[in-house]
Write a protein that holds these residues in place. Structure first.
Motif, PDB file in Angstrom:
ATOM      1  N   GLN A 196      -3.235  -2.511  -0.278  1.00 31.27           N
ATOM      2  CA  GLN A 196      -1.756  -2.471  -0.027  1.00 31.27           C
ATOM      3  C   GLN A 196      -1.426  -1.235   0.855  1.00 31.27           C
ATOM      4  OE1 GLN A 196       0.264  -4.967  -0.690  1.00 31.27           O
ATOM      5  NE2 GLN A 196      -1.605  -5.847  -2.116  1.00 31.27           N
TER       6      GLN A 196
ATOM      7  N   LEU B 277       0.999  -0.169   4.085  1.00 32.58           N
ATOM      8  CA  LEU B 277       2.100   0.763   3.729  1.00 32.58           C
ATOM      9  C   LEU B 277       1.882   1.995   4.846  1.00 32.58           C
ATOM     10  CD1 LEU B 277       1.523   1.626  -0.123  1.00 32.58           C
ATOM     11  CD2 LEU B 277       3.465   0.812   1.047  1.00 32.58           C
TER      12      LEU B 277
ATOM     13  N   CYS C 106       1.577  -1.496  -6.996  1.00 31.61           N
ATOM     14  CA  CYS C 106       1.580  -2.698  -6.897  1.00 31.61           C
ATOM     15  C   CYS C 106       0.223  -3.574  -7.286  1.00 31.61           C
ATOM     16  CB  CYS C 106       1.313  -3.205  -5.117  1.00 31.61           C
ATOM     17  SG  CYS C 106       1.266  -4.913  -4.837  1.00 31.61           S
TER      18      CYS C 106
ATOM     19  N   ASN D 295       3.023   0.236   8.171  1.00 34.45           N
ATOM     20  CA  ASN D 295       4.402   0.130   8.321  1.00 34.45           C
ATOM     21  C   ASN D 295       5.432   1.216   8.402  1.00 34.45           C
ATOM     22  OD1 ASN D 295       4.154  -2.792   8.269  1.00 34.45           O
ATOM     23  ND2 ASN D 295       4.288  -2.949   6.065  1.00 34.45           N
TER      24      ASN D 295
ATOM     25  N   LYS E 294       9.369  -8.212  -7.171  1.00 35.54           N
ATOM     26  CA  LYS E 294       9.320  -6.956  -6.609  1.00 35.54           C
ATOM     27  C   LYS E 294      10.735  -6.012  -7.089  1.00 35.54           C
ATOM     28  CE  LYS E 294       9.363  -4.421  -1.890  1.00 35.54           C
ATOM     29  NZ  LYS E 294       9.030  -4.858  -0.612  1.00 35.54           N
TER      30      LYS E 294
ATOM     31  N   THR F 143      10.106  -2.737   2.727  1.00 41.70           N
ATOM     32  CA  THR F 143       9.593  -1.528   2.291  1.00 41.70           C
ATOM     33  C   THR F 143       9.166  -0.581   3.241  1.00 41.70           C
ATOM     34  OG1 THR F 143       8.925  -2.463   0.198  1.00 41.70           O
ATOM     35  CG2 THR F 143       7.606  -0.420   0.787  1.00 41.70           C
TER      36      THR F 143
ATOM     37  N   HIS G  43       5.899  -6.809   1.382  1.00 38.90           N
ATOM     38  CA  HIS G  43       6.235  -5.561   1.958  1.00 38.90           C
ATOM     39  C   HIS G  43       7.636  -5.693   2.831  1.00 38.90           C
ATOM     40  CE1 HIS G  43       2.785  -2.939   1.020  1.00 38.90           C
ATOM     41  NE2 HIS G  43       2.365  -4.182   0.746  1.00 38.90           N
TER      42      HIS G  43
END
Lengths: 278, 278
Positions: A53, A57, A114, A60, A264, A35, A32
């Motif tokens: 994930q 997400l 992902c 973050n 990625k 991102t 991550h």
């Protein structure tokens, strides 16, 4: 996502759910990194599974609204519970299939995918659908592994055999465990521009705290998860299988090493409309 | 270095010399990042070949004295000329074999070895010799590739065939083209401490300027260099060989990719004397 839930190669057991969360927390920093979404933006997470994930997400990018979809109601329920327990309120979960998205065109500012394309029979169809619901100028982020990137010591034929079993089973289920290397090609073919691939390599050994544990909990556990399928499918006999698994564990012991690369990929939907399939 | 000059798998042609310099200049930043030696220190470069790494070492640590050895007088002469042309005065070239070093014990502050252990029949003997001439507390830096780390798209059997040919020929010549994964084990086995492995991965595609050119000039040229040996040795027929090479070139074209990992290992000779072979 395009396959029926039954054919998902890793299964949907509780053990598998724990494995997926171990995977995400251990690898979160690696995968991550970079991102972060702008406050106020709306992001589609396509193929959220049990939310491994999603929790990263949501944490973050706390001021971003995520719409996380999956075609498995059981997985969605687990993901929802997990996000709710963590106290995040910026995720909406919806049952939806990446290969038959029901959103209006240009709904999302960004798309995140992902460990999902690897399970899809035609990833170009999926990417085309995702491009349609993405606004012009918006970005797509795709993260996938590639089991062909596994390098380890000691290196034995049996260890390769058990990894190859998963690759074959995943192919039989319509997926591709070697998709990491194809991301640049797939994004370009789908008409995305400004494509950038950032390989994220892990090196595990006893000299690096927790790294060998992660190999056991994430990679070897994933291989072990298809033991019965591999044996039933005639891909390995039980003795060879068990030797292969033992050899993989040996790579996590004294002076062993295990290396793996995730890919990625980032791309952008051009401001000018492009025909699909270019 | 332990093998006779004749058995060096890549040969010592002018084309090969150019390839080695392309390799070092293109990869210099990637491989030498983090390798800077203190002013006044004395560093042994074991297996300098035509000086491809020497020129980077000498330039990056201008106040360090390098002693660069090789067992090939022709290579040494080329290295000497190259360094002299570049105007560096901090390198002494000596003909010497890594498996029968003539230096007194504990002569050097540090040791640097790049793309050399891969050609040696018993790398543990070489490392043991290097450890002896290293002062206690001094470091060893070893850089090696691992052809098993090559991941590419499009991925074809023929492309793997030609790479495998080099791996087999190098093994027949007493070397190991898959040695990168073994560095941690080898340094530990040789009694070095504080071992740290830093994988250095390259990702090449047409989206990254010069990267595909580097794959052609460095990797594919190296494979092409063993064509006659591979065919004469019955490892590939000419048609299959040419298809494999064509497929490797394809990975450098539109939407192709080529990924490779070098392993950079560092270790320290402990202050307490250790028995060899531990």
């Amino acid at each position: 996502m395009s396959e029926s839930p039954q054919s998902y190669v890793h299964g949907r057991s509780d053990r598998e759910s724990i494995r997926l969360h171990d995977q995400a927390s251990g690898l979160g920093l690696l995968l991550h990194e970079g991102t972060r979404y702008p406050p106020g933006s709306t992001v589609l997470e396509a193929g959220c599974g049990v939310g491994a994930q999603t929790i990263l997400l949501a944490g973050n990018s706390p001021q971003t609204q995520f719409v996380s979809i999956d075609n498995s109601p059981e997985s969605l329920a687990k993901a929802k519970e997990r996000i709710s327990e963590a106290g995040y309120t910026n995720v909406t979960f919806l049952p939806s299939d990446i290969c038959s998205l029901q959103f209006p065109a240009e709904t999302f500012d960004h798309v995140f995918v992902c460990f999902t394309l690897e399970h899809i029979t035609d990833p170009l169809v999926a990417l085309d659908n995702l491009r349609k619901v993405l606004r012009p100028g918006g970005t797509i982020t795709v993260i996938e592994g590639d089991h062909g990137s596994a390098i380890f010591y000691p290196d034995t034929q049996e260890a390769h055999l058990v990894i190859d079993c998963l690759v074959i089973l995943q192919r039989q289920a319509g997926g591709n465990a070697l998709i990491g290397r194809e991301l640049e090609h797939l994004l370009a073919k789908s008409g995305f521009v400004d494509i950038y691939i950032s390989p994220r390599q892990t090196y595990a050994s006893q000299n690096i705290p927790h790294s060998s544990e992660a190999v056991k909990k994430i990679f070897i556990a994933m291989i072990e998860g298809v033991r019965e399928q591999a044996i039933a499918g005639g891909l390995a006999d039980p003795d060879a299988w068990d030797r292969g698994i033992r050899d993989l564990y040996r790579t996590t012991e004294e002076n062993g090493m295990f290396c793996y690369t995730f890919f990625k990929a980032a791309g952008r939907k051009g401001l000018q409309v492009r025909r699909s399939g270019r």
